[in-house]
Design an enzyme around this catalytic site. Structure first.
Site, PDB file in Angstrom:
ATOM      1  N   GLU A 452       0.861  -1.181   0.000  1.00 43.95           N
ATOM      2  CA  GLU A 452       0.000   0.000   0.000  1.00 43.95           C
ATOM      3  C   GLU A 452       0.899   1.232   0.000  1.00 43.95           C
ATOM      4  O   GLU A 452       1.215   1.753  -1.053  1.00 43.95           O
ATOM      5  CB  GLU A 452      -0.929  -0.041   1.217  1.00 43.95           C
ATOM      6  CG  GLU A 452      -2.140   0.868   1.075  1.00 43.95           C
ATOM      7  CD  GLU A 452      -3.250   0.503   2.052  1.00 43.95           C
ATOM      8  OE1 GLU A 452      -4.184   1.285   2.158  1.00 43.95           O
ATOM      9  OE2 GLU A 452      -3.167  -0.561   2.695  1.00 43.95           O
ATOM     10  N   GLU A 725      -1.876   0.525  13.445  1.00 45.64           N
ATOM     11  CA  GLU A 725      -3.068   0.888  12.669  1.00 45.64           C
ATOM     12  C   GLU A 725      -4.342   0.621  13.453  1.00 45.64           C
ATOM     13  O   GLU A 725      -5.268   1.433  13.450  1.00 45.64           O
ATOM     14  CB  GLU A 725      -3.083   0.090  11.367  1.00 45.64           C
ATOM     15  CG  GLU A 725      -4.274   0.370  10.470  1.00 45.64           C
ATOM     16  CD  GLU A 725      -4.195  -0.391   9.167  1.00 45.64           C
ATOM     17  OE1 GLU A 725      -4.866   0.031   8.201  1.00 45.64           O
ATOM     18  OE2 GLU A 725      -3.461  -1.397   9.095  1.00 45.64           O
TER      19      GLU A 725
END
Length: 918
Positions: A452, A725
């Protein structure tokens, strides 16, 4: 520090003399001003022969008062200041300034590549050999790439940048680097070359089977060398089809996600005309004319040694003690063809690398030995997010003293430091710093390790206030906003969720697209960058228009797909958007906020009509919000912390009594959840402010200092060295969260650091650039002291407090270019530059009542030691049972603990009773 105590800088960069504009703004700080000093005027001197005086106190982004800079000329600027006492300071040391841009039509280089590459994203070298018949007086090299490039002359690196020129929205803008290479050019045959890898340009973007190369199959690069001789003559050497290329060289394959393969048997001294197989370069199709870099490049900023060595099924695992972003440099000796493989991961699971969170990112570097003695390997075109590296194929036993982790980041200047009496809180702060370092690499990314590493707009708008405190990121974010505006224009005013937009599509998503209004506002507030605000105003207007169109006008915004309060800790692992707060409430709140910010920005810049229109629409949205979401009892229909924090912090609800009722309810739901975090991306930056603004300091303390999952400190107790996260990226049993999306280096939830500086230590901007400081710290229960230092545009601010013998000692250092509004218990005043100290009496706090099995759960949860005891005993019996009891129980009730534990086995209850009695 100079002898004059004056620090002078130009435009956005302090790491280099190169600037990207012919009229660079100047800033200065007087670090040795006596107490009470203030600036009455400044005098600027250019090259010892031009003088300009500027009256008044302005010291930040002062407009360039001289003629435009000329490319490839070197200028020296000095400043001296006059105080209100009429006395002038000494002159500052000279600041070298050079224009890094080329003039109109001066860019002649053609982007060039291999004629017939044999693989996708083929690394290659492009070179040009030329005869220099005399020493140049000045030589300036400009180079660029669609990819990543290292420029050399005769094998010598021309600068210390890494992965240059970095990632931009390539269709709109490509950067070029500028370097003075005079010292590298002596008369004779010289060879200039670029070593090129695909970098971000050839990367495969997208998820699962949808992944594809977005920009191009092959990298290309361009360079031109400007030579100026003593007689005034000039010569330009520019890349084109007269340069030559080879796919030879030691870098066999390179990818951001995949990693890199380096084969020393293919090492090529390409500056030697006798080495290599070369062919004429292929000129690439026309590309945008590169523009000069305006911010700091990526550099090697630190080196870490392994702290632990262990064995795995495949090889040797090195633990560097810190989750970082970079790559390994190893020294090794071995037989020709020996193949060393290095895999990277952020955490271990059952003693092995936990690579599942990387998804399709192989994150593997391969080094092949030539067998020519001691060899040094370091990748050039990739980076990894890792704490652990597994080395296999190493000849003999891995020598950890010959392995280093090279830390990479955009080379931003550190500006914020914080320290408290709580070691876990201090570690959280350092984790936030490291997460920013790793994710502010060329552009602001969400994560640095998996497939990502994208410029998610929501993450950075949430984190921007914290970023602007920890590092001088003004130029870095100003550079990224250029791409945001370009991508937004392409999307018809909608701000894409990621910038650069490799997805290719865009829809208006609240809190993500609002980066267009929030970040320019933050940079104007923290750095006094009105020029950036001016450049961003049309973007702000276009985004607000897109929001209003999506909402169907100035009212509720409930009709489009939203991320909402992303990663609410109560959301299922595979449904990150399933939050307690309605997505429409979040979207409507952000619609109001962007309208409010647009109105203020337009008014500040003198666009009164635009400001009035935005204010009228904002008022309509605020009225619709209250009508739809506020109940008559002073609650919100989403009875969740994020909803209350949004309503209070964005100013969506008016009327003091109603706001106080919402704050009471917020405090209630925080306690109801046993002071465990209950917010996702959206609510996390706001919830502590919403509590402390209304005096709920003890609730804020219990929430901030909580160590059980979910909480800010839970990852710290699990050994985290960066921000995760998810609140539970790693579960209490040491296993990795089962969700597909699990990163151990994401800065968004670290946005709490902004509150820690502004409210805990008390250093907050009350006027642009901290020219007025708000000093209103909170002596938070559970802490003995908190102090912070922030290097602001007004100078270094130091502030904080300490408990001592029944009193609280408050201290603030105000820099020369600021004043401070001080708000302490029983004390309000304004002070000027200097060191200030105050002492107030420590308020008497109610001692927590002793707790037993028949105490109300509302008293149990307010006694941290008692609550921890209950949870510890439950967890020692069954961790799932402990979590069930914690989540099932409403901890605001008067129900006795004995009753609340009705489903707990009797012998466990008996153990809890004994522990409480003890």
């Amino acid at each position: 520090m100079t002898g004059s105590g004056l620090q002078l800088s130009a435009e956005y960069r302090r790491d280099s003399s190169w600037v990207a504009t012919p009229r660079p703004r100047l800033s200065w700080v007087f670090t040795q001003a006596p107490p009470g000093w203030s600036q009455a005027a400044a005098e600027l001197r250019l090259n010892d022969d031009r003088m300009e005086q500027i009256n008044g106190p302005l010291n930040v982004f002062v407009g360039w008062p001289f003629e435009d800079l000329v490319a490839r000329e070197t200028y020296q600027v000095q400043v001296r200041l006059q105080g209100t006492d009429g006395i002038w300071t000494a002159w500052s040391d000279p600041l070298d300034i050079r224009l890094g841009t080329l003039g109109p039509g001066e860019w002649q280089a053609r982007f060039s590549a291999l004629t017939a590459p044999r693989q996708e994203a083929q690394p290659f070298i492009i070179r040009h050999r030329f005869l220099l018949d005399r020493k140049p007086a000045r030589a300036t090299l400009y180079w660029s790439a669609l990819g990543a490039v290292k420029a050399r002359i005769d094998g010598v690196e021309v600068d210390d940048s890494v992965l240059a020129p970095g990632w931009t929205s390539y269709a709109d803008r490509v950067l070029h680097e500028t370097t003075d290479v005079t010292a590298l050019l002596e008369p004779g045959w010289r060879t200039i070359g670029l070593e090129v890898t695909g970098g971000w340009y050839t990367e495969v973007y997208g998820f699962a089977d949808e992944a594809r190369r977005v920009y191009g199959e092959q990298p290309c690069a361009a360079a031109q060398l400007h030579l100026l001789f003593d007689d005034g003559s000039e010569e330009i050497i520019a890349s084109g089809d007269d340069w030559e290329t080879t796919e030879g060289g030691e870098v066999v394959a390179s990818g951001i996600y995949e990693g890199e393969t380096i084969d020393h048997r293919r090492s090529l001294r390409w500056w030697d005309p006798q080495e290599g197989d070369w062919e004429a370069a292929a000129v690439a199709p026309d590309q945008p004319v590169p523009v000069a870099r305006m911010n700091e490049p990526v550099r090697r900023v630190d080196t870490l040694a392994p702290v632990k060595v262990s064995s795995s099924a495949a090889g040797t695992i090195l633990d560097f003690g810190q989750n970082l972003v970079g790559r390994l440099r190893i020294e090794v000796q071995g037989e020709p063809g020996t193949r060393i493989e290095i895999r990277h991961a952020e955490v271990l699971e059952d003693g092995e690398l936990a690579t599942r969170p990387l998804r399709r990112a192989a994150a593997t570097d391969t080094f092949i030995l030539s067998g020519t003695g001691t060899e040094v390997f370091e990748p050039v075109g990739t980076f990894h997010g890792f704490r652990y590296a597994e080395i296999s194929g190493y000849p003999g036993e891995v020598d950890p003293e010959r392995v280093q982790a090279i830390v990479l980041q955009s080379d931003l200047r550190r500006t914020g430091w914080l320290e408290t009496s709580n070691p876990l809180l201090n570690q959280l702060h350092e984790n936030i710093v490291w997460s920013m370092r790793g994710n502010f690499l060329s552009l602001p990314t969400d994560c640095p390790q998996r497939d990502e590493r994208l410029g998610w707009t929501g993450d950075v708008q949430i984190f921007a206030p914290t970023a602007a405190t920890l590092f001088d990121c003004n130029g870095f974010l100003a550079n990224w906003l250029v791409d945001l505006r370009a991508e937004q224009d392409r999307a018809g005013g909608v701000v894409p969720n990621i910038v650069p937009n490799v997805f290719g599509f865009a829809w208006p998503a609240a809190a993500w697209g609002d980066a267009a209004t929030v970040i320019p506002t933050v940079l104007a507030e923290r750095f006094a960058d009105d020029d950036l605000l001016t450049k961003s105003l049309d973007s702000m207007k276009a985004w607000v228009s897109s929001e209003l169109a999506a909402a169907g006008g100035p009212g509720l915004w409930e009709t489009t797909l939203q991320f909402g309060d992303w990663l609410d800790p109560d959301a299922p692992a595979d449904m990150a958007g399933a939050a307690k707060t309605q997505p429409g409430l979040v979207a409507t709140a952000y619609l109001y906020r962007s309208l409010d910010l647009l109105s203020k920005a337009a008014a500040h810049l003198g666009e009164d009509e635009s400001a009035a229109r935005a204010r009228e629409s904002a008022d309509d949205v605020r009225a619709a919000f209250a009508a739809a979401y506020l109940t008559s009892e002073g609650r919100l229909v989403s009875d969740a912390p994020t909803a209350y924090a949004l309503a209070l912090q964005f100013g969506l609800i008016q009327g003091l009594s109603t706001r106080e009722a919402l704050a009471r309810r917020l405090a209630h739901v925080i306690k109801r959840d046993a002071y465990h975090i209950s917010t996702g991306f959206i609510g996390t930056p706001l919830v502590l402010d919403a509590l402390t603004d209304f005096g709920y300091d003890s609730h804020a303390a219990a929430l901030l200092l909580q160590t059980r999952c979910p909480s800010w400190l839970y990852p710290v107790t699990m050994g985290a060295t960066t921000v995760w996260e998810r609140w539970d990226s790693m579960l209490p049993d040491g296993s990795v969260n089962p969700g597909e999306m699990t990163s151990f280096n994401h800065y968004a939830l670290g946005a709490v650091a902004d509150w820690m500086y502004r409210r805990l230590a008390g250093i907050a901007p009350a006027a642009p650039g901290y020219s007025l400081i708000r000093f209103a710290p909170i002596a938070l229960p559970g802490l003995d002291h908190a102090t912070a230092t922030v290097d602001t545009p007004a100078g270094r601010v130091e502030g904080g407090w300490r408990r001592e013998k029944g009193a609280i000692l408050w201290k603030l250092t105000v820099p020369a270019h600021a004043t401070a509004a001080v708000r302490l218990p029983g004390l309000e005043l304004e002070v000027g530059p200097g060191v200030h100290e105050w002492t107030t009496t420590e308020p008497t706090r109610t001692t927590a009542a002793s707790v037993h099995m028949w105490s109300p759960v509302s008293e149990v949860v307010d006694n941290p030691e008692a609550f921890a005891t209950v949870m510890k005993v439950l967890a020692s019996h069954d961790g799932h049972l402990a979590e069930m009891v914690r989540r099932r129980t409403d901890w605001t009730l008067s129900t006795p603990l004995q009753i609340a534990l009705f489903s707990v086995p009797p012998h466990v209850i008996n153990q809890i009773a004994k522990e409480l009695d003890a």
